[in-house]
Design a protein around this motif. Structure first.
Motif, PDB file in Angstrom:
ATOM      1  N   ASP A   1       0.761  -1.042  -0.053  1.00  0.00           N
ATOM      2  CA  ASP A   1       0.045  -0.145   0.105  1.00  0.00           C
ATOM      3  C   ASP A   1       1.084   1.564  -0.025  1.00  0.00           C
ATOM      4  O   ASP A   1       0.789   2.580  -0.929  1.00  0.00           O
ATOM      5  CB  ASP A   1      -1.026  -0.147   1.253  1.00  0.00           C
ATOM      6  N   ALA A   2       2.113   1.120   1.198  1.00  0.00           N
ATOM      7  CA  ALA A   2       3.020   2.484   0.641  1.00  0.00           C
ATOM      8  C   ALA A   2       3.533   2.309  -0.642  1.00  0.00           C
ATOM      9  O   ALA A   2       3.411   3.497  -0.870  1.00  0.00           O
ATOM     10  CB  ALA A   2       4.271   2.127   1.331  1.00  0.00           C
ATOM     11  N   LEU A   3       3.197   1.277  -1.559  1.00  0.00           N
ATOM     12  CA  LEU A   3       4.698   1.291  -2.571  1.00  0.00           C
ATOM     13  C   LEU A   3       2.971   2.451  -3.581  1.00  0.00           C
ATOM     14  O   LEU A   3       3.493   2.953  -4.152  1.00  0.00           O
ATOM     15  CB  LEU A   3       4.925   0.373  -2.784  1.00  0.00           C
TER      16      LEU A   3
ATOM     17  N   GLY B   1      -0.703  -0.979  -8.039  1.00  0.00           N
ATOM     18  CA  GLY B   1      -1.812  -1.247  -8.303  1.00  0.00           C
ATOM     19  C   GLY B   1      -3.189  -2.045  -8.036  1.00  0.00           C
ATOM     20  O   GLY B   1      -4.387  -3.180  -7.905  1.00  0.00           O
ATOM     21  N   GLY B   2      -2.976  -2.836  -6.314  1.00  0.00           N
ATOM     22  CA  GLY B   2      -3.465  -3.510  -5.577  1.00  0.00           C
ATOM     23  C   GLY B   2      -2.773  -5.047  -5.653  1.00  0.00           C
ATOM     24  O   GLY B   2      -1.932  -4.989  -6.597  1.00  0.00           O
ATOM     25  N   TYR B   3      -3.358  -5.384  -4.357  1.00  0.00           N
ATOM     26  CA  TYR B   3      -2.549  -7.018  -4.578  1.00  0.00           C
ATOM     27  C   TYR B   3      -4.580  -7.817  -4.014  1.00  0.00           C
ATOM     28  O   TYR B   3      -5.168  -7.617  -3.719  1.00  0.00           O
ATOM     29  CB  TYR B   3      -2.039  -7.445  -3.967  1.00  0.00           C
ATOM     30  N   GLN B   4      -3.922  -9.035  -4.376  1.00  0.00           N
ATOM     31  CA  GLN B   4      -4.722 -10.249  -3.683  1.00  0.00           C
ATOM     32  C   GLN B   4      -4.098 -10.632  -2.661  1.00  0.00           C
ATOM     33  O   GLN B   4      -3.161 -11.766  -2.372  1.00  0.00           O
ATOM     34  CB  GLN B   4      -5.508 -11.463  -4.264  1.00  0.00           C
ATOM     35  N   SER B   5      -4.397 -10.685  -1.597  1.00  0.00           N
ATOM     36  CA  SER B   5      -3.943 -11.591  -0.099  1.00  0.00           C
ATOM     37  C   SER B   5      -4.856 -12.031   0.450  1.00  0.00           C
ATOM     38  O   SER B   5      -6.208 -11.422   0.845  1.00  0.00           O
ATOM     39  CB  SER B   5      -2.961 -10.819   0.647  1.00  0.00           C
ATOM     40  N   VAL B   6      -4.517 -12.740   1.061  1.00  0.00           N
ATOM     41  CA  VAL B   6      -5.280 -14.256   2.053  1.00  0.00           C
ATOM     42  C   VAL B   6      -5.911 -12.690   3.188  1.00  0.00           C
ATOM     43  O   VAL B   6      -7.157 -13.226   3.567  1.00  0.00           O
ATOM     44  CB  VAL B   6      -5.144 -15.404   2.956  1.00  0.00           C
ATOM     45  N   ALA B   7      -5.125 -12.424   3.503  1.00  0.00           N
ATOM     46  CA  ALA B   7      -5.691 -11.616   4.823  1.00  0.00           C
ATOM     47  C   ALA B   7      -6.086 -10.176   4.798  1.00  0.00           C
ATOM     48  O   ALA B   7      -6.987  -9.483   6.023  1.00  0.00           O
ATOM     49  CB  ALA B   7      -4.226 -10.372   5.277  1.00  0.00           C
ATOM     50  N   GLN B   8      -6.884 -10.022   3.676  1.00  0.00           N
ATOM     51  CA  GLN B   8      -7.665  -9.313   3.367  1.00  0.00           C
ATOM     52  C   GLN B   8      -8.805 -10.070   3.672  1.00  0.00           C
ATOM     53  O   GLN B   8      -9.934  -9.481   3.837  1.00  0.00           O
ATOM     54  CB  GLN B   8      -7.186  -8.533   1.743  1.00  0.00           C
ATOM     55  N   PHE B   9      -9.067 -10.574   3.099  1.00  0.00           N
ATOM     56  CA  PHE B   9     -10.588 -12.073   3.690  1.00  0.00           C
ATOM     57  C   PHE B   9     -10.310 -12.299   4.939  1.00  0.00           C
ATOM     58  O   PHE B   9     -11.487 -12.469   5.804  1.00  0.00           O
ATOM     59  CB  PHE B   9     -10.329 -12.536   3.028  1.00  0.00           C
ATOM     60  N   VAL B  10      -9.204 -12.277   5.408  1.00  0.00           N
ATOM     61  CA  VAL B  10      -9.184 -13.059   7.151  1.00  0.00           C
ATOM     62  C   VAL B  10      -8.140 -12.027   7.454  1.00  0.00           C
ATOM     63  O   VAL B  10      -6.633 -13.010   7.701  1.00  0.00           O
ATOM     64  CB  VAL B  10      -9.208 -14.551   6.933  1.00  0.00           C
ATOM     65  N   PRO B  11      -8.394 -11.232   8.822  1.00  0.00           N
ATOM     66  CA  PRO B  11      -7.520 -10.267   9.112  1.00  0.00           C
ATOM     67  C   PRO B  11      -7.085 -11.815   9.880  1.00  0.00           C
ATOM     68  O   PRO B  11      -7.696 -12.696  10.691  1.00  0.00           O
ATOM     69  CB  PRO B  11      -8.131  -9.238   9.442  1.00  0.00           C
ATOM     70  N   SER B  12      -5.727 -10.942  10.712  1.00  0.00           N
ATOM     71  CA  SER B  12      -5.041 -11.821  11.681  1.00  0.00           C
ATOM     72  C   SER B  12      -6.017 -11.656  12.885  1.00  0.00           C
ATOM     73  O   SER B  12      -6.102 -11.217  13.270  1.00  0.00           O
ATOM     74  CB  SER B  12      -3.510 -11.634  11.948  1.00  0.00           C
ATOM     75  N   ALA B  13      -5.333 -12.605  14.141  1.00  0.00           N
ATOM     76  CA  ALA B  13      -6.495 -12.165  15.745  1.00  0.00           C
ATOM     77  C   ALA B  13      -5.898 -11.894  15.883  1.00  0.00           C
ATOM     78  O   ALA B  13      -6.745 -10.547  16.936  1.00  0.00           O
ATOM     79  CB  ALA B  13      -5.713 -14.205  16.178  1.00  0.00           C
ATOM     80  N   ARG B  14      -4.454 -11.029  16.154  1.00  0.00           N
ATOM     81  CA  ARG B  14      -3.632  -9.865  16.613  1.00  0.00           C
ATOM     82  C   ARG B  14      -4.322  -8.962  16.000  1.00  0.00           C
ATOM     83  O   ARG B  14      -4.928  -7.364  16.690  1.00  0.00           O
ATOM     84  CB  ARG B  14      -1.775 -10.111  16.444  1.00  0.00           C
ATOM     85  N   ARG B  15      -4.256  -8.719  14.867  1.00  0.00           N
ATOM     86  CA  ARG B  15      -5.100  -7.248  14.064  1.00  0.00           C
ATOM     87  C   ARG B  15      -6.948  -7.421  14.860  1.00  0.00           C
ATOM     88  O   ARG B  15      -7.007  -5.922  14.704  1.00  0.00           O
ATOM     89  CB  ARG B  15      -5.071  -7.564  12.643  1.00  0.00           C
ATOM     90  N   GLN B  16      -7.218  -8.547  14.612  1.00  0.00           N
ATOM     91  CA  GLN B  16      -9.317  -8.212  15.339  1.00  0.00           C
ATOM     92  C   GLN B  16      -8.853  -7.561  16.364  1.00  0.00           C
ATOM     93  O   GLN B  16     -10.009  -7.280  16.820  1.00  0.00           O
ATOM     94  CB  GLN B  16      -9.916  -9.812  14.712  1.00  0.00           C
ATOM     95  N   SER B  17      -7.882  -8.726  17.205  1.00  0.00           N
ATOM     96  CA  SER B  17      -8.247  -7.478  18.954  1.00  0.00           C
ATOM     97  C   SER B  17      -8.095  -7.107  19.017  1.00  0.00           C
ATOM     98  O   SER B  17      -7.747  -6.181  19.886  1.00  0.00           O
ATOM     99  CB  SER B  17      -6.823  -8.923  19.553  1.00  0.00           C
ATOM    100  N   GLU B  18      -6.669  -6.379  18.070  1.00  0.00           N
ATOM    101  CA  GLU B  18      -6.388  -4.519  17.932  1.00  0.00           C
ATOM    102  C   GLU B  18      -7.853  -3.470  18.104  1.00  0.00           C
ATOM    103  O   GLU B  18      -7.571  -2.684  18.578  1.00  0.00           O
ATOM    104  CB  GLU B  18      -5.501  -4.412  17.135  1.00  0.00           C
ATOM    105  N   ASP B  19      -8.524  -3.987  16.578  1.00  0.00           N
ATOM    106  CA  ASP B  19      -9.743  -3.832  16.306  1.00  0.00           C
ATOM    107  C   ASP B  19     -10.663  -3.208  17.487  1.00  0.00           C
ATOM    108  O   ASP B  19     -11.240  -2.452  17.470  1.00  0.00           O
ATOM    109  CB  ASP B  19     -10.114  -3.949  14.945  1.00  0.00           C
ATOM    110  N   ARG B  20     -10.707  -4.626  18.122  1.00  0.00           N
ATOM    111  CA  ARG B  20     -11.964  -4.564  19.108  1.00  0.00           C
ATOM    112  C   ARG B  20     -11.701  -4.359  20.204  1.00  0.00           C
ATOM    113  O   ARG B  20     -12.184  -2.905  20.956  1.00  0.00           O
ATOM    114  CB  ARG B  20     -12.390  -6.233  19.753  1.00  0.00           C
TER     115      ARG B  20
ATOM    116  N   GLN C   1      -1.025  -6.867  -8.142  1.00  0.00           N
ATOM    117  CA  GLN C   1      -2.139  -6.299  -9.182  1.00  0.00           C
ATOM    118  C   GLN C   1      -0.973  -6.578 -11.085  1.00  0.00           C
ATOM    119  O   GLN C   1      -0.852  -7.261 -12.029  1.00  0.00           O
ATOM    120  CB  GLN C   1      -2.968  -5.935  -9.535  1.00  0.00           C
ATOM    121  N   ARG C   2       0.134  -5.784 -10.357  1.00  0.00           N
ATOM    122  CA  ARG C   2       0.780  -5.467 -11.752  1.00  0.00           C
ATOM    123  C   ARG C   2       2.508  -5.485 -11.562  1.00  0.00           C
ATOM    124  O   ARG C   2       2.632  -5.017 -10.316  1.00  0.00           O
ATOM    125  CB  ARG C   2       0.226  -4.249 -11.808  1.00  0.00           C
ATOM    126  N   VAL C   3       3.124  -6.392 -11.861  1.00  0.00           N
ATOM    127  CA  VAL C   3       4.556  -6.054 -11.715  1.00  0.00           C
ATOM    128  C   VAL C   3       5.452  -6.100 -12.382  1.00  0.00           C
ATOM    129  O   VAL C   3       5.631  -6.885 -14.074  1.00  0.00           O
ATOM    130  CB  VAL C   3       4.773  -7.679 -11.405  1.00  0.00           C
TER     131      VAL C   3
END
Length: 842
Positions: free
Chosen positions: A521-523, A534-553, A649-651
């Motif tokens: 995202d910084a690039l 131009g974007g990317y596909q990652s499993v973390a976009q569909f399932v955030p880590s437990a740490r990220r979910q805990s931090e958001d909560r 998406q673009r290399v």
């Protein structure tokens, strides 16, 4: 018939029956293999070596290739919007009816988008977008106390939005709805119109409408049966489509089309090279030997070599690569060399012919020639390139069989003395050899060598190299153009370069994927955009880590739910009913475990994205210091854990270095670029092959010195050494960059080209040998080899083209310089004369 003659006759028939049994066994095995699923390997990736030091990266390459390889994409385009959509529906119906595809999706089936929101709704208090996270807890500032009121007002009074929406009662502030809007579900130019995936391009009169169809295959894209069924179904469907909608065009993309084109091209080349070689060799042998019987026997020996080579290759490898198949057709010219040498001895013996004595006479020359050839092919076995290993196996099995058949089968078939001998041809060859030897042999050989080396040095200084794999494996130009059209319409540029993210647990993988996503995202946020992906596909976009979910909560707990009474009052003041507000507050208060990857994988709609998660892996990872693009943390002895892929998406050439740098900076991350890795590996082995070639030259020289003593061994080695040097100089003068296949072909120039000087010198050692017949055999052997291997230079496969051109050039120079290796005591020996060296060898 006396007893010895009877015993000899029985032995002769025993040999014939044994060889017939071997031929039948090999032929039946090959027929059985080809009667079932075709063993021809048309997967281009299967031709390439493993390039990643981390085996998980290789697994990722295979996983993505499998996920995308069995998927076929068709793009129906027209300037008339209605025509494009109607044609797409007709094409989809026709392909589905054909039965050639497992499924064909033209019109999208009804799908309730709420199914996606339903998965995430129980976990909504741990899912925040970066923008919402910054709003609730802005960096270096205090949270705005009116932010919640603004979010609530925006949610209540904003116009209705399409796409993924959430019920107001379940998501009053819109946090989940905005998070769902960031899912990479549609990172393309496609929109849904009339239940079709549509892309609009251009403006005004140049505007076009393209409709995307996606089909899956019932079997592997690399199975011949599947390829033929798909080809026939598309041909029929497109023919009907042209009649109904003449203005419509269809572009296709998919591994099945490349595999089918590669298979068809290889079959054409096998037929072309095989038939041309057979016809050319047959004409040459008939012109020299004037005997259809010798021609037939020569091809019997060659056919045995090829059939046994084919059977051995299928038995050992299970599959037959395209390169091996085409190369096998060119092996005819080399395999027939051994029988040619035997026929020369046969015709030179005349009425005194004895089949067994003839075999003993030719055995030393054939043995030395076989040893040098096996050395050249054995070196290919050490190269970690599946196709070259197969070629080496095929060639070794073929020439060993041809060698054995000449020494044991041909004496059992060629028992009668020749009725006539081509004396005029032999006499002419003897005169030519005498003149040519006077120009090359003795002290003049070293003068000629010095002059050739002086002429070659400027060419060597001009040598360049190019190891780009795209120059070695050429794809069908028409299919590439169609695939580019599909990519332009869809808006997705990359499917070949990606990151592999590893960790000891799924949680570690998700955390590292999130860190990588932040860097990507910084690039994209940098000014100029040269490094943007131009974007990317990652499993973390569909399932955030437990740490990220805990931090958001925890963020919501600190800034939103810290005063439940005030929050409830805010909701009631905005118009929410008491029971709705209480239910929402109770949902937050209820303990909830974080969302996991397994839960996401279990829902049907995740199927198109499941290739992003590699799951559990267990490998013996190697030292990253030896690995291209290896990162810290992606290795370890007997490493095991979990892995996922992140696909930019673009290399491009501009951002690739930045992406590689990201992989080095992040633990557990490897950037995989299969084409670049193979190119780098080819470059490394191209350099190594120079050392291999030098070592092989020393081994051949030592072998020949053991046979002919030091002076004779050096003289016999000199022609092939000069042939290698001249071939390199020609490429330098011509400005042709060298690649790995040029150097590997030089290995075979050494192995095959050394035979001609050996045949000549062995002819000088044989008592009563007709040097005109020997030189005729050498020239005929070289001509047949040039004819078959030279045909490779006309191949559509760039790798084989480089291989064939180098072989042809090296062999041509080798045979022209072969008289350098003749003993100086026999400048123009007549039949029946005997040299001093032959007496010493005897």
């Amino acid at each position: 018939m006396d007893l010895p003659q009877q015993r000899r006759a029985k032995q002769t028939w025993g040999v014939r029956v044994a060889w017939l049994a071997l031929a039948l066994l090999a032929a039946l095995y090959c027929g059985w293999r080809f009667a079932g699923p075709a063993p021809l390997e048309t997967n281009l990736l299967a031709l390439l070596p493993a390039t990643e030091a981390d085996p998980v990266a290789e697994k990722a390459v295979d996983t993505l290739a499998s996920a995308l390889g069995d998927r076929t994409v068709l793009l129906v385009t027209s300037r008339d919007d209605a025509h494009a959509k109607a044609a797409a529906k007709q094409l989809g119906a026709a392909l589905q009816k054909s039965g050639a595809f497992g499924s064909v999706t033209a019109e999208l089936p009804p799908f309730d988008l709420s199914q996606i929101a339903a998965l995430y709704l129980p976990y909504r208090f741990g899912l925040l977008t970066p923008a919402d996270r910054a709003t609730l807890a802005p960096p270096n500032a205090q949270a705005d106390p009116t932010a919640l009121h603004d979010l609530l007002a925006q949610r209540l009074y904003s116009p209705l939005q399409g796409g993924l929406t959430t019920p107001l009662a379940d998501d009053p502030f819109g946090w989940l709805q905005r998070w769902l809007g960031g899912l990479p579900l549609a990172t393309s130019n496609l929109t849904v119109e009339d239940n079709l995936l549509v892309s609009h391009q251009g403006d005004g009169e140049k505007a076009t409408t393209s409709v995307l169809l996606v089909a899956t295959l019932p079997g592997s894209a690399y199975e011949t049966k599947t390829q033929r069924a798909v080809h026939a179904a598309l041909a029929d469907a497109e023919s009907a489509l042209r009649q109904s909608f003449p203005d419509v065009t269809v572009a296709r993309a998919g591994a099945v089309f490349y595999a089918q084109a590669a298979r068809s091209a290889s079959e054409r080349e096998v037929h072309l090279i095989g038939i041309a070689s057979l016809c050319g060799i047959a004409l040459l042998m008939l012109w020299v030997f004037r005997s259809p019987r010798l021609l037939l026997l020569g091809f019997v020996s060659t056919a045995l070599g090829i059939v046994c080579a084919l059977a051995a290759t299928l038995l050992i490898f299970g599959k037959l690569h395209l390169l091996t198949l085409v190369f096998g057709a060119s092996l005819i010219g080399e395999a027939v060399d051994y029988s040619i040498q035997y026929f020369v001895v046969y015709l030179g013996a005349g009425r005194d012919w004895d089949a067994r004595r003839g075999a003993r006479t030719v055995r030393p020359a054939l043995t030395v020639a076989l040893a040098t050839s096996l050395l050249g092919y054995a070196i290919l076995m050490w190269v970690p390139f599946p196709a070259l290993k197969q070629i080496a196996c095929f060639a070794i099995a073929g020439i060993v069989t041809a060698f054995a058949s000449v020494l044991w089968l041909l004496p059992a078939l060629l028992t009668r003395a020749p009725k006539r001998s081509p004396r005029r041809v032999f006499a002419g060859a003897a005169r030519l050899l005498a003149h040519w030897q006077r120009a090359l042999a003795g002290q003049r050989a070293w003068l000629v060598a010095a002059l050739l080396l002086l002429a070659a040095v400027p060419g060597w200084l001009r040598l360049t190299s190019d190891d780009d794999i795209h120059l070695l494996i050429q794809r069908d130009a028409s299919l590439v153009a169609q695939e580019d059209k599909v990519r332009a319409a869809v808006g997705v540029d990359n499917s070949a370069q990606f990151f592999v993210v590893r960790g000891d647990t799924p949680e570690a993988v998700l955390q590292r994927a999130e860190a990588l996503g932040a860097k990507l995202d910084a690039l994209d946020a940098l000014d100029g955009g040269a490094d943007a992906v131009g974007g990317y596909q990652s499993v973390a976009q569909f399932v955030p880590s437990a740490r990220r979910q805990s931090e958001d909560r925890a963020l919501l707990a600190q800034h939103v739910f810290n005063d439940p009474a005030a929050l409830r009052a805010t909701l009631l003041q905005a118009g929410f009913k008491d029971e709705v507000a209480d239910a929402w507050l109770a949902a937050y208060a209820k303990p909830q475990a974080p969302l996991t990857v397994d839960q996401w994988l279990a829902v049907p709609w995740s199927q198109p994205y499941r290739h992003l998660w590699l799951g559990a892996v267990g490998v013996n990872a190697q030292n990253p210091a030896n690995a291209p693009n290896a990162s810290n943390g992606a290795n370890g002895a007997n490493a095991s854990g979990y892995a996922a892929v992140v696909i930019p998406q673009r290399v491009t050439l501009h951002n690739a270095p930045a992406l590689i740098a990201l992989a080095h900076d992040l633990p557990g991350v490897v950037f995989v670029d299969k084409a670049a890795s193979v190119s780098k590996l080819f470059g490394e082995y191209r350099v190594d092959s120079g050392w291999w070639l030098g070592g092989a030259l020393l081994v051949v020289a030592a072998l020949l010195m053991l046979r002919y003593r030091v002076r004779g061994g050096l003289a016999t080695t000199l022609p092939v050494v000069l042939a290698v040097g001249v071939a390199l100089a020609v490429f330098g003068y011509a400005g042709v960059p060298l690649n790995l296949f040029n150097w590997l072909a030089l290995m075979l120039v050494l192995g095959v080209g050394a035979n001609y000087a050996v045949f000549l010198r062995e002819g000088c050692l044989r008592a009563a040998a007709d040097l005109g017949a020997v030189w005729t055999g050498v020239l005929l052997s070289a001509a047949t080899t040039l004819l078959s291997f030279g045909m490779l230079a006309m191949s559509a496969m760039p790798a084989l083209r480089s291989f064939g051109a180098t072989l042809a050039l090296g062999i041509l120079v080798s045979v022209l310089l072969a008289p350098m290796g003749m003993p100086t005591a026999t400048p123009a020996r007549k039949p029946g004369a005997r040299s001093s060296e032959s007496r010493r060898a005897a």
